[in-house]
Write an enzyme that holds these catalytic residues in place. Structure first.
Site, PDB file in Angstrom:
ATOM      1  N   SER A  54       7.586  -6.624   0.295  1.00 53.52           N
ATOM      2  CA  SER A  54       7.286  -5.303  -0.271  1.00 53.52           C
ATOM      3  C   SER A  54       6.793  -4.404   0.856  1.00 53.52           C
ATOM      4  O   SER A  54       6.659  -4.843   2.000  1.00 53.52           O
ATOM      5  CB  SER A  54       6.220  -5.423  -1.353  1.00 53.52           C
ATOM      6  OG  SER A  54       4.976  -5.693  -0.737  1.00 53.52           O
ATOM      7  N   LYS A  55       6.508  -3.149   0.473  1.00 49.79           N
ATOM      8  CA  LYS A  55       6.084  -2.160   1.472  1.00 49.79           C
ATOM      9  C   LYS A  55       4.901  -2.629   2.303  1.00 49.79           C
ATOM     10  O   LYS A  55       4.770  -2.282   3.465  1.00 49.79           O
ATOM     11  CB  LYS A  55       5.700  -0.867   0.759  1.00 49.79           C
ATOM     12  CG  LYS A  55       6.882   0.021   0.526  1.00 49.79           C
ATOM     13  CD  LYS A  55       6.410   1.433   0.223  1.00 49.79           C
ATOM     14  CE  LYS A  55       7.447   2.139  -0.600  1.00 49.79           C
ATOM     15  NZ  LYS A  55       7.023   2.560  -1.911  1.00 49.79           N
ATOM     16  N   ARG A  56       4.035  -3.429   1.654  1.00 52.33           N
ATOM     17  CA  ARG A  56       2.840  -3.790   2.421  1.00 52.33           C
ATOM     18  C   ARG A  56       3.161  -4.735   3.583  1.00 52.33           C
ATOM     19  O   ARG A  56       2.324  -4.957   4.450  1.00 52.33           O
ATOM     20  CB  ARG A  56       1.729  -4.313   1.513  1.00 52.33           C
ATOM     21  CG  ARG A  56       1.904  -5.620   0.991  1.00 52.33           C
ATOM     22  CD  ARG A  56       0.971  -6.030  -0.104  1.00 52.33           C
ATOM     23  NE  ARG A  56       1.580  -7.201  -0.680  1.00 52.33           N
ATOM     24  CZ  ARG A  56       1.533  -8.392  -0.118  1.00 52.33           C
ATOM     25  NH1 ARG A  56       0.845  -8.585   0.982  1.00 52.33           N
ATOM     26  NH2 ARG A  56       2.176  -9.410  -0.641  1.00 52.33           N
TER      27      ARG A  56
END
Ligand code: GLU
Length: 512
Positions: A254-256
């Site tokens: 994911s983006k993180r």
């Protein structure tokens, strides 16, 4: 007998940017079509009106093209099954619903949100699975038609027959769901909007899709889709559900975890060849070997769905960088120049337009790139590496205590003073050979050698005590300083005059 052509599709929802997972799905579909001599379609799944945006569709298309993918049918390449945007196919879905209702394969469900909530509450009290009880399935045709005619709002549900829902998955083998674990799914909401599982099935069948290749987040939707195929009496396609992509911590990517959108990789200066090569290896490997570098054409020749692994793939930025270094080395100087130029012109170091800059500047810039390319993973790291050509700032260099100590040592002061003197007495541009001779003379005069000799000189030329060889650097500095650039490249002589050994003296090349 000739076998039917394979037909596959990539069916993104235009609700955001194209990410690694979906891009891999698109690539595998494309590779499969090209490998089997079949057709690849692009279908835009925009029935979620609230979240779909035309600009995302345009960006998705731009990213797919940048990756080097093309499609035989799609919104911009209309074919026999147009339209290829679901929002333009609502009439087709309505007719299909009429048919299912007529044939008794689907039924109107008048249950309100409150009724359903109450059902859910009761089943959770009884600790039972939350399934729709089927109240409306038991209504007679007359009751159902009377209530609809009276204007009572309704959704449409599929009547799932009581038999197991089976399908074959090329990646996972045979999959079976018992029908009592699948509630009669809603096909059309009370608002009149059909749902994903319904329209995806209608479109896949009408568009004659032979293989549905997609992420395994859709695995649990497949039994519902299988039930819809059956209700219409359509032949099932083959399915292939691709494993989830995980971050290095083995959580879903994911983006993180950092950059995951295709556009962010493009902005970083990852080459499309590197990204497609990397994405292909994320869950697939060629037969019988450890080979890791493949062009798109080579991938299309080698790609087999049977070799896609069901276990989750872990995204590995180091490997992507390794492939990017490989493709940067392979790329032509023209391509690299075009890709790297904006990073330098945005900083005001090069003019906006390479052609207007002239062949002299272009040729020089290509040599700048060749010098620093081996030191970077991505093209966006080049300006920072080549910055010393334009920025030579004693104050900044002295912030590093090691630099300051080298410059302020007796040896450092002597070396800089001797080199300045020898440069002052020389005339014209300094060639690599004459620079070497000057350094040798400094060595002879001062008796300083090794790191104590070379590091202060390097700091005075570049602001740092490590970097590329003088033989290559000196000509680039000298030629750069003779070019008309928006920001001046200080010559070797100008650099030496910048007051390196006077502590605290700060002077930026950009101010000259
Ligand atoms: N629109 C769906 C998605 O973006 C497509 C799923 C499918 O390929 O069936 O996830």
């Amino acid at each position: 007998m000739p076998t039917a052509k394979t037909r596959v599709r990539f069916a993104p929802s235009p609700t955001g940017l194209l990410h690694v997972g979906n891009a891999r799905t698109a690539l595998y579909n494309w590779l499969f079509a090209r490998h089997t001599g079949g057709e690849f379609l692009l279908r835009i799944e925009d029935t979620d009106v609230e979240r779909s945006e035309a600009r995302y569709e345009a960006l998705l298309i731009e990213d797919l093209r940048w990756l080097g993918l093309d499609w035989d049918e799609g919104p911009e390449a209309p074919g026999p099954h147009a339209p290829y945007r679901q929002s333009e196919r609502l009439g087709i879905y309505r007719e299909s619903t009429e048919r299912l209702l007529q044939e008794g394969k689907a039924y109107r469900c008048f249950c309100t949100a409150e009724d359903l909530e109450e059902e859910r509450r009761q089943s959770s009290e009884r600790q039972e699975a939350q399934m729709y009880s089927g109240v409306c399935r038991r209504l007679s045709r007359e009751q159902s038609e009377r209530r609809a005619a009276a204007g009572e709002p309704y959704a449409v549900r599929l009547a799932i027959p009581e038999e197991p829902l089976r399908f074959h998955d090329i990646v996972r083998g045979d999959v079976e769901f018992s029908s009592d674990t699948v509630s009669d799914p809603i096909l059309v909401r009370t608002s009149g909007m059909p749902v994903y599982n319904y329209v995806v099935t209608i479109d896949d069948a009408l568009m004659e899709i032979t293989h549905v290749i997609r992420g395994d987040d859709h695995l649990s939707n497949t039994p519902k889709q299988v039930a819809i195929y059956r209700a219409f009496g359509w032949k099932l396609p083959e399915f292939a559900h691709l494993s989830t992509i995980l971050g290095p911590d083995r959580e879903r990517l994911s983006k993180r975890h950092g950059a995951t959108s295709i556009s962010s990789f493009r902005e970083m200066g990852i080459l499309p060849e590197a990204l497609t090569n990397y994405l292909a290896l994320l869950g697939w490997g060629a037969e019988g070997g450890k080979r890791e570098t493949f062009t798109l054409d080579e991938l299309a020749r080698e790609f087999k769905l049977e070799r896609v692994t069901p276990s989750p793939a872990v995204f590995d930025a180091d490997k992507l960088h390794w492939l990017n270094r490989h493709y940067m080395k392979e790329a032509s100087p023209e391509v690299l120049e075009a890709l790297a130029w904006p990073g330098f012109s945005q900083r005001g170091w090069l003019p906006q337009d390479p052609t207007a800059a002239g062949p002299g500047v272009q040729e020089w810039f290509r040599r700048v790139l060749a010098l620093w390319l081996p030191a970077v993973d991505r093209l966006d790291q080049l300006p920072q590496k080549a910055a010393p050509l334009w920025i030579c700032d004693p104050g900044e260099a002295r912030r590093d205590p090691e630099n300051a100590a080298l410059l302020d040592s007796d040896a450092g002061r002597q070396v800089i003073a001797a080199l300045r003197k020898s440069i002052e007495t020389s005339a014209g541009a300094i060639a690599a050979e004459s620079f070497k001779a000057m350094v040798n003379q400094v060595k002879a005069e001062t008796g300083v050698k090794g790191k104590e000799l070379f590091h202060p000189i390097r700091i005075a030329l570049t602001g740092a005590h490590s970097g590329p060889e003088f033989d290559k650097l000196i000509p680039l500095i000298e030629e750069g300083s003779s070019l008309r650039l928006p920001s001046h490249v200080p010559s070797v002589r100008e650099r030496l005059e910048m007051g390196w050994t006077a502590p605290g003296a700060v002077r930026s090349a950009e101010a000259t």
